[in-house]
Design an enzyme around this catalytic site. Structure first.
Site, PDB file in Angstrom:
ATOM      1  N   GLU A 251     139.383 141.253 -52.697  1.00 61.03           N
ATOM      2  CA  GLU A 251     139.817 141.707 -53.349  1.00 61.03           C
ATOM      3  C   GLU A 251     139.530 141.432 -54.631  1.00 61.03           C
ATOM      4  OE1 GLU A 251     143.561 143.862 -53.173  1.00 61.03           O
ATOM      5  OE2 GLU A 251     142.850 144.474 -50.956  1.00 61.03           O
ATOM      6  N   GLY A 252     138.336 140.058 -55.342  1.00 54.72           N
ATOM      7  CA  GLY A 252     138.071 139.621 -56.284  1.00 54.72           C
ATOM      8  C   GLY A 252     138.103 137.652 -56.377  1.00 54.72           C
TER       9      GLY A 252
ATOM     10  N   GLN B 133     148.051 118.061 -42.065  1.00 58.50           N
ATOM     11  CA  GLN B 133     147.999 117.135 -42.191  1.00 58.50           C
ATOM     12  C   GLN B 133     148.810 116.729 -41.839  1.00 58.50           C
ATOM     13  OE1 GLN B 133     145.351 115.968 -43.245  1.00 58.50           O
ATOM     14  NE2 GLN B 133     146.030 113.947 -43.370  1.00 58.50           N
TER      15      GLN B 133
ATOM     16  N   ARG C  54     158.037 115.527 -33.219  1.00 56.23           N
ATOM     17  CA  ARG C  54     156.845 114.337 -32.957  1.00 56.23           C
ATOM     18  C   ARG C  54     157.124 112.895 -33.696  1.00 56.23           C
ATOM     19  NH1 ARG C  54     152.315 112.554 -30.617  1.00 56.23           N
ATOM     20  NH2 ARG C  54     150.768 111.502 -32.267  1.00 56.23           N
TER      21      ARG C  54
ATOM     22  N   TRP D 287     131.688 144.465 -45.170  1.00 55.34           N
ATOM     23  CA  TRP D 287     132.467 143.486 -44.925  1.00 55.34           C
ATOM     24  C   TRP D 287     134.335 144.991 -45.141  1.00 55.34           C
ATOM     25  CZ3 TRP D 287     130.596 139.847 -48.817  1.00 55.34           C
ATOM     26  CH2 TRP D 287     129.361 138.680 -47.946  1.00 55.34           C
ATOM     27  N   ILE D 288     133.700 146.140 -45.004  1.00 53.55           N
ATOM     28  CA  ILE D 288     134.400 147.196 -45.156  1.00 53.55           C
ATOM     29  C   ILE D 288     135.490 147.072 -43.763  1.00 53.55           C
ATOM     30  CG2 ILE D 288     135.609 149.126 -45.217  1.00 53.55           C
ATOM     31  CD1 ILE D 288     133.636 147.970 -47.502  1.00 53.55           C
TER      32      ILE D 288
ATOM     33  N   PHE E 105     150.822 117.788 -38.825  1.00 52.82           N
ATOM     34  CA  PHE E 105     150.388 118.076 -37.524  1.00 52.82           C
ATOM     35  C   PHE E 105     149.613 116.753 -36.572  1.00 52.82           C
ATOM     36  CE2 PHE E 105     152.469 121.223 -35.125  1.00 52.82           C
ATOM     37  CZ  PHE E 105     152.425 122.552 -35.874  1.00 52.82           C
TER      38      PHE E 105
END
Lengths: 383, 267
Positions: free
Chosen positions: A363-364, A336, A267, A155-156, A338
């Protein structure tokens, strides 16, 4: 809300915004759908000097600090997280060189990364070493003037596209975490190959691949710092990069709020724009409030880091946790607003939600980072 | 040593296609309208910068020029932010009211003053004047070849260039001696986004201003007094709209419409 930015910081924001509006937004749906890594856009980012933000002036950069990197990353993420990730991942790959590289290494690698002609990548994760980063199995065995690397990184980001990789390896597996080292490996080194491209939920315009090392000989000159410093280098890198993930999250959320607000005004239901309904108004107000709160925390963290403060682990973890959780919530709420249209790929908000998810993970993970925050607080007090 | 000097002639225009005209004075209403680089000129700038970037053996300098009021400096700064090496503003009260003839005269004098320009690049036309005449007139005054509607520069060195141009139904490729002037169409490139270094440079750069005196131009050859044409009136043509609704069943509607069109001699 406009922050008080210097003229130069405002220039960074303006350049990124122009790239987003003119180059990224028109194609982002297609890049997402077809999983295209766009060198065209990366080259535009490079030509605009944005990669120079990662690098100090003496190595042909324009780097002033993490704050400027956050501004650029936030703005790019507002357009497309995949592209912002390719950008930030190059920064992540070069921070170890800044943190621990010697003068020759800096002179050799930083100018080409500053120009953006080459990208960097950061290789830590393995199939069995995610949150448990100390459990890496890739080895580097000393053989005269070389290290011989064996193992697979997973996963680089920028894998295969980057030319310069900072790879974390075990030079002394018996020592566990203290036996880890960081080493620079260039693309094209015999024995260094790339595995499959991952098919991802989000940030699909970025590339995520395996790095496969099979008896790959790398000069000992390429080791960063000294043997055994790997884990410290990785953690010091993350301390600096975490607010950048926070900035990504703020950017995605900002993009989602803009889309939701615009949509709510056009809308019509029950004969009125849905923005006239209090239920929608309150959602929009909460989204905007949470974005501003996260932005304030990310900017504050970046400025604290730039001030030279050493104890930044807690704050940088907090900024990443808070901003990424916020982005997940805001992008979900944008869908939601939309309604059914938000669920469709014709509209950009479903992609934003898919993109936001990774910010809670990479990253953690936010869970590991909560441990970090709690342990630091228990050790050093609330402060 | 600079071997190829490229002059790019640009113009500041109102940044809108909805030009409003004051019906009393017949002049453009400029209030509230942001000025921009004439869009076609952005391609001219980009092409100049690209020639410099891809030239490995010869040193290239790209110089942006504009004739206009002092605030035209802004577009020259923009040109610098996207990679132009330096810029010159041609500004003098005497230049006001120039038609294409007087404009090309002023530009020609500036280009002669720069000395040894090997290539002049212009946009194919401006958004406001729309004449497309300044390029060819400029080439005529400088007595150099002109290629309009360039869509690709295939080769260039100090003495020669190969250029492809877009015509209505075909492409044409020319090899011409330099110095020469070309005008470019939008197919030629995609103008870049400004760079951070470029913007920083643009912020601090001092842009020299050349007036009629410095160009050695007499008052009667520039501006309104040097112009053969004069805009007497600008107006928006009144278009008459007449709408007639035809009603009835679809069949009846078709019949009525046919009759109406026949009466109007449309069919």
């Amino acid at each position: 809300m406009r922050y008080l930015l210097t003229e130069e910081q405002q220039m960074i924001v303006d350049i990124c915004r122009q790239i987003v509006e003119e180059r990224i937004i028109p194609v982002r749906a297609e890049l997402d759908e077809k999983e295209i890594f766009s060198w065209e856009i990366i080259n535009e980012i490079a030509r605009s000097d944005l990669f120079r933000l990662f690098v100090p002036e003496e190595y042909e950069g324009m780097g002033t600090g993490i704050f400027e990197i956050c501004l650029a990353t936030e703005e790019l993420s507002r357009g497309d997280l995949g592209i912002a990730t390719s950008f930030a991942a190059s920064g992540l790959g070069l921070i170890p060189i800044l943190v621990a590289g010697n003068e020759e290494q800096k002179k050799k690698y930083l100018p080409q990364l500053a120009s953006g002609k080459k990208l960097a990548a950061f290789g830590l994760t393995e199939s069995e070493a995610g949150s448990d980063a100390g459990n890496i199995k890739t080895t580097a065995k000393r053989d005269g003037d070389y290290y011989i690397l064996n193992g697979t990184k997973q996963w680089i980001s920028n894998g295969g596209e980057a030319d310069i990789y900072t790879v974390f390896v075990m030079t002394n597996p018996q020592k566990g975490i203290r036996g880890a080292s960081a080493i620079i490996v260039e693309k094209g080194t015999p024995g260094f190959e790339f595995g499959k491209k991952e098919n991802k939920l989000g940030m699909r315009s970025s590339v995520t691949r395996e790095l496969i090392f099979t008896d790959c000989r790398v000069s000992k000159e390429n080791i960063l710092g000294s043997e055994g410093m790997g884990f410290i280098i990785a953690m010091r890198t993350f301390d600096q990069s975490r607010p950048v993930i926070g900035a990504q999250a703020v950017g995605i959320a900002q993009g989602a709020l803009e889309e939701a607000l615009n949509y709510s005004k056009v809308r019509k239901q029950f004969g009125a724009a849905i923005s006239s309904f209090q239920a929608i108004q309150h959602m929009l107000a909460d989204m905007a409030t949470n974005i501003e709160a996260a932005r304030a925390l990310v900017y504050h963290t970046a400025k604290v880091i730039d001030s030279g403060e050493k104890n930044i682990t807690r704050l940088s973890s907090m900024s990443k946790i808070f901003a990424s959780d916020m982005a997940m919530k805001v992008t979900t709420d944008a869908i939601q607003i939309f309604g059914g249209y938000g669920f469709m790929k014709e509209y950009p908000v479903e992609k934003m939600m898919r993109d936001a998810k990774i910010t809670q993970i990479y990253e953690g993970t936010n869970q590991i980072l909560r441990n970090v925050v709690a342990l630091d607080m228990i050790k050093r007090g609330v402060v | 040593m600079i071997q190829i000097k490229i002059a790019v002639c640009i113009k500041q225009v109102p940044g809108t296609t909805e030009i409003k005209i004051d019906p009393e004075t017949n002049t453009l209403i400029r209030e509230g309208i942001e000025n921009i680089i004439n869009p076609f000129d952005a391609y001219a700038i980009e092409e100049g910068v690209r020639i410099r970037e891809r030239s490995s053996s010869e040193e290239v300098e790209v110089i942006a020029l504009t004739m206009g009021p002092p605030q035209s400096k802004e577009i020259l700064k923009e040109a610098i932010s996207v990679g132009v090496d330096r810029a010159i503003l041609l500004s003098d009260r005497a230049f006001a009211g120039a038609d294409t003839w007087a404009t090309s005269n002023t530009l020609a004098k500036a280009i002669n003053k720069i000395e040894d320009c090997r290539l002049i690049i212009l946009g194919k036309q401006t958004l406001d004047g729309d004449t497309g005449q300044v390029g060819p007139e400029l080439a005529q005054r400088l007595n150099i070849p002109f290629i309009g509607y360039a869509s690709s520069i295939l080769e260039i060195n100090r003495n020669k260039m190969k250029v492809k141009r877009l015509m209505e139904d075909r492409y044409e490729t020319f090899e011409i001696n330099l110095p020469a002037a070309i005008s470019v169409v939008k197919d030629i490139n995609t103008p870049r986004v400004p760079s951070l270094r470029g913007k920083m440079k643009a912020k601090s750069v001092e842009i020299p201003v050349w007036d009629a005196n410095q160009l050695g131009a007499d008052e009667d050859e520039v501006g309104l007094s040097g112009s053969y044409t004069q805009v007497v009136k600008i107006f928006t043509p009144k278009i008459k709209h007449e709408i007639k609704m035809i009603e009835g069943s679809p069949g009846e509607q078709v019949e009525k419409l046919y009759k109406e069109l026949k009466e109007l001699n449309v069919i």
